[in-house]
Design a protein around this motif. Structure first.
Motif, PDB file in Angstrom:
ATOM      1  N   LEU A  48       4.827  -5.029  -4.373  1.00  0.00           N
ATOM      2  CA  LEU A  48       2.399  -5.237  -3.862  1.00  0.00           C
ATOM      3  C   LEU A  48       2.984  -6.519  -2.830  1.00  0.00           C
ATOM      4  O   LEU A  48       1.973  -6.284  -2.485  1.00  0.00           O
ATOM      5  N   LEU A  49       3.530  -6.834  -2.304  1.00  0.00           N
ATOM      6  CA  LEU A  49       3.509  -7.909  -1.190  1.00  0.00           C
ATOM      7  C   LEU A  49       3.231  -6.506   0.443  1.00  0.00           C
ATOM      8  O   LEU A  49       2.893  -6.842   1.247  1.00  0.00           O
ATOM      9  N   ALA A  50       3.997  -5.617  -0.407  1.00  0.00           N
ATOM     10  CA  ALA A  50       5.044  -4.674   1.056  1.00  0.00           C
ATOM     11  C   ALA A  50       3.895  -4.101   1.345  1.00  0.00           C
ATOM     12  O   ALA A  50       2.918  -3.530   2.679  1.00  0.00           O
ATOM     13  N   LEU A  51       2.854  -3.579  -0.242  1.00  0.00           N
ATOM     14  CA  LEU A  51       1.934  -2.785   0.193  1.00  0.00           C
ATOM     15  C   LEU A  51       0.465  -3.360   0.506  1.00  0.00           C
ATOM     16  O   LEU A  51      -0.070  -2.998   1.587  1.00  0.00           O
ATOM     17  N   TYR A 296       5.986 -14.974   0.562  1.00  0.00           N
ATOM     18  CA  TYR A 296       6.035 -14.853  -1.186  1.00  0.00           C
ATOM     19  C   TYR A 296       5.537 -15.981  -2.074  1.00  0.00           C
ATOM     20  O   TYR A 296       4.868 -16.252  -3.620  1.00  0.00           O
ATOM     21  N   VAL A 297       6.599 -16.945  -1.258  1.00  0.00           N
ATOM     22  CA  VAL A 297       6.628 -18.331  -1.355  1.00  0.00           C
ATOM     23  C   VAL A 297       4.911 -18.650  -1.778  1.00  0.00           C
ATOM     24  O   VAL A 297       4.601 -19.409  -3.001  1.00  0.00           O
ATOM     25  N   GLU A 298       4.330 -18.404  -1.022  1.00  0.00           N
ATOM     26  CA  GLU A 298       2.886 -18.574  -1.245  1.00  0.00           C
ATOM     27  C   GLU A 298       1.765 -17.937  -2.333  1.00  0.00           C
ATOM     28  O   GLU A 298       0.975 -18.406  -3.480  1.00  0.00           O
ATOM     29  N   ARG A 299       2.553 -16.753  -2.147  1.00  0.00           N
ATOM     30  CA  ARG A 299       1.976 -15.619  -3.321  1.00  0.00           C
ATOM     31  C   ARG A 299       1.791 -16.035  -4.329  1.00  0.00           C
ATOM     32  O   ARG A 299       1.740 -16.093  -5.744  1.00  0.00           O
ATOM     33  N   TYR A 300       3.281 -16.130  -4.803  1.00  0.00           N
ATOM     34  CA  TYR A 300       4.387 -16.648  -6.064  1.00  0.00           C
ATOM     35  C   TYR A 300       5.040 -17.665  -6.840  1.00  0.00           C
ATOM     36  O   TYR A 300       5.011 -18.010  -7.755  1.00  0.00           O
ATOM     37  N   GLN A 301       4.783 -18.700  -5.754  1.00  0.00           N
ATOM     38  CA  GLN A 301       5.518 -20.077  -5.731  1.00  0.00           C
ATOM     39  C   GLN A 301       7.075 -20.023  -6.241  1.00  0.00           C
ATOM     40  O   GLN A 301       7.199 -21.047  -7.178  1.00  0.00           O
ATOM     41  N   VAL A 302       7.482 -19.338  -6.455  1.00  0.00           N
ATOM     42  CA  VAL A 302       9.143 -19.038  -6.297  1.00  0.00           C
ATOM     43  C   VAL A 302       9.308 -18.030  -5.274  1.00  0.00           C
ATOM     44  O   VAL A 302       8.581 -17.880  -4.252  1.00  0.00           O
ATOM     45  N   TYR A 303      11.055 -18.859  -4.902  1.00  0.00           N
ATOM     46  CA  TYR A 303      11.745 -17.924  -3.712  1.00  0.00           C
ATOM     47  C   TYR A 303      11.560 -16.452  -4.238  1.00  0.00           C
ATOM     48  O   TYR A 303      12.567 -16.161  -5.404  1.00  0.00           O
ATOM     49  N   PRO A 304      11.902 -15.708  -3.117  1.00  0.00           N
ATOM     50  CA  PRO A 304      12.231 -13.988  -3.082  1.00  0.00           C
ATOM     51  C   PRO A 304      13.769 -14.109  -3.821  1.00  0.00           C
ATOM     52  O   PRO A 304      14.550 -14.801  -3.009  1.00  0.00           O
ATOM     53  N   THR A 305      13.963 -13.238  -4.673  1.00  0.00           N
ATOM     54  CA  THR A 305      15.658 -13.225  -4.938  1.00  0.00           C
ATOM     55  C   THR A 305      15.807 -11.657  -4.302  1.00  0.00           C
ATOM     56  O   THR A 305      14.670 -10.896  -3.454  1.00  0.00           O
TER      57      THR A 305
END
Length: 415
Positions: A48-51, A296-305
């Motif tokens: 979704l972030l890439a889109l 990713y952190v700003e949107r989901y509040q977690v680090y991307p795996t």
């Protein structure tokens, strides 16, 4: 007559404009339930972030992208049915999965529809080996790449040890165990025994029985060839029974989700491999990688795996190939991908032409102590990188790939 011709020309132009603005559908066939559901959630988030990024700059060939998602539950039959449904929706490309068996079966069905399938998270050698074909690509590393990286580290730090394997009984588990045995010189199954657990659906009693046998052995290394929640269940039992305190636990592939689910106290000291962590962009000086982590952190509040990074990379790489090919047709996009070298979230990567394996650096990581993890603001700084192996050194050579294909009765090239 001139007025009619002009009117028709205007109508054709408007119709063409409407068609150009129609969205392009990408189909995500991912585990929203089952043992690998956390890895699936990360894939959706990365996609979704890439889109959103691609649509913000005008889409692909002047058309916006949209995502259609279906739950595979890491079940082959369900995943294959999803391919049919997504193809019926008009998807231009399919991707997803955290099970190699799903990637292989879904990829074969996608080929019947003339669609490219990107295996997003699945490490079996078979995916781009004996079961590979022209319409199947894999962004993550394969079992050989993981085993060679991990084997180098173990040979240096834990030489001549006895191993006990607990393995998921399907294509990823079997090829991962075989690759790790080769890389560590633990091929002798009498000296280095194994227990295989059914996948999916192993019962808790089966985990306990397998780990009881491991505890009764004289092994110094416990190789848990398990993934997702299966690994989490096994680690909890291994910790409860004291195995983690007297045996070095190694896992072929590891993600932050597994550590988070089991807890860093239980996972402390576990060795595994990954092609990407959120620390890699700084290690490899990747501005795009750092921007991805930040967004990713700003949107989901977690680090991307690594799961999120794979899905994000696939969407961008497919879109880039379409733009370079100036076509949505699969054959044109395949040609644009084959042999393509690029940098996105880390150093140089390549879509290798002869097997469609993505060749990239593989990292060996060790889970940090809980006190170290908690120093991070998000309490998710799980991994210490202890070793790495470059892609060309880790990936099977052309001759090795061809030998594997011949042994399986497959042609020397992708069809």
């Amino acid at each position: 007559m001139k007025r009619l011709t002009a009117t028709l020309a205007l109508w054709v132009g408007l119709a063409t404009g409407v068609q150009a603005a129609d969205p392009i559908t990408l189909g995500l066939n991912y585990p929203r339930s089952g043992s690998y559901k956390e890895e699936g959630l990360s894939q959706m988030r990365g996609a979704l972030l890439a889109l959103d990024e691609i649509n913000a700059r005008g889409g692909v060939l002047g058309r916006p992208l949209r995502l259609s998602t279906l739950d595979s539950a890491s079940q082959v039959d369900k995943a294959v049915g999803n391919v049919d449904q997504l193809a019926a929706e008009g998807a231009a490309m399919l991707f997803g999965g955290a099970s190699s068996a799903v990637a292989i079966a879904a990829g074969k069905r996608a080929r019947e529809h003339g669609l490219i399938y990107f295996g997003t998270l699945g490490y079996s050698n078979d995916t781009t080996g004996k079961d590979g074909h022209r319409y199947l690509f894999r962004e993550s590393n394969n079992a050989t790449m993981s085993a060679r990286a991990l084997g180098q580290y173990l040979a240096q730090h834990l030489p001549n040890k006895r191993y006990f394997y607990v393995t998921s009984d399907y294509t990823w588990g079997l090829t991962s165990e075989a690759s790790l045995r080769t890389a560590t010189g633990s091929e002798d199954q009498a000296r280095h025994p194994s227990v295989r657990l059914p996948f999916p659906g192993a019962r808790l009693s089966q985990y306990r029985d397998a780990l009881t046998l491991a505890g009764k052995s004289d092994a110094q290394v416990l190789a848990l060839v398990l993934f997702g929640e299966d690994l989490v269940r096994a680690m909890r039992i291994a910790h409860e029974t004291g195995l983690t305190s007297r045996m070095q636990v190694v896992v072929p592939n590891i993600t932050g989700h597994m550590v988070e689910q089991a807890g860093p106290s239980i996972m402390e000291g576990v060795l595994g491999t990954t092609p990407w962590t959120w620390r890699v962009p700084d290690m490899e000086d990747s501005e795009r990688g750092r921007a991805f982590v930040k967004a990713y952190v700003e949107r989901y509040q977690v680090y991307p795996t690594s799961s999120a990074a794979h899905a994000y990379g696939i969407v961008h790489q497919w879109s880039d190939a379409v733009e370079r090919a100036r076509s949505l047709k699969s054959e044109a996009v395949i040609k644009a991908l084959e042999g393509h070298r690029y940098r996105l979230l880390k150093g140089e990567q390549e879509w290798r032409a002869f097997d469609h394996q993505n060749v990239q650096r593989t990292y060996v990581v060790k889970v940090k102590p809980r006190a170290e993890v908690l120093k991070d603001p998000l309490h998710q700084d799980f991994f210490e990188v202890v070793h790495h192996l470059d892609g060309e050194q880790g990936a099977p050579s052309l001759s090795e790939w061809q030998a594997e294909r011949r042994a399986a009765g497959q042609p020397d090239k992708l069809l």
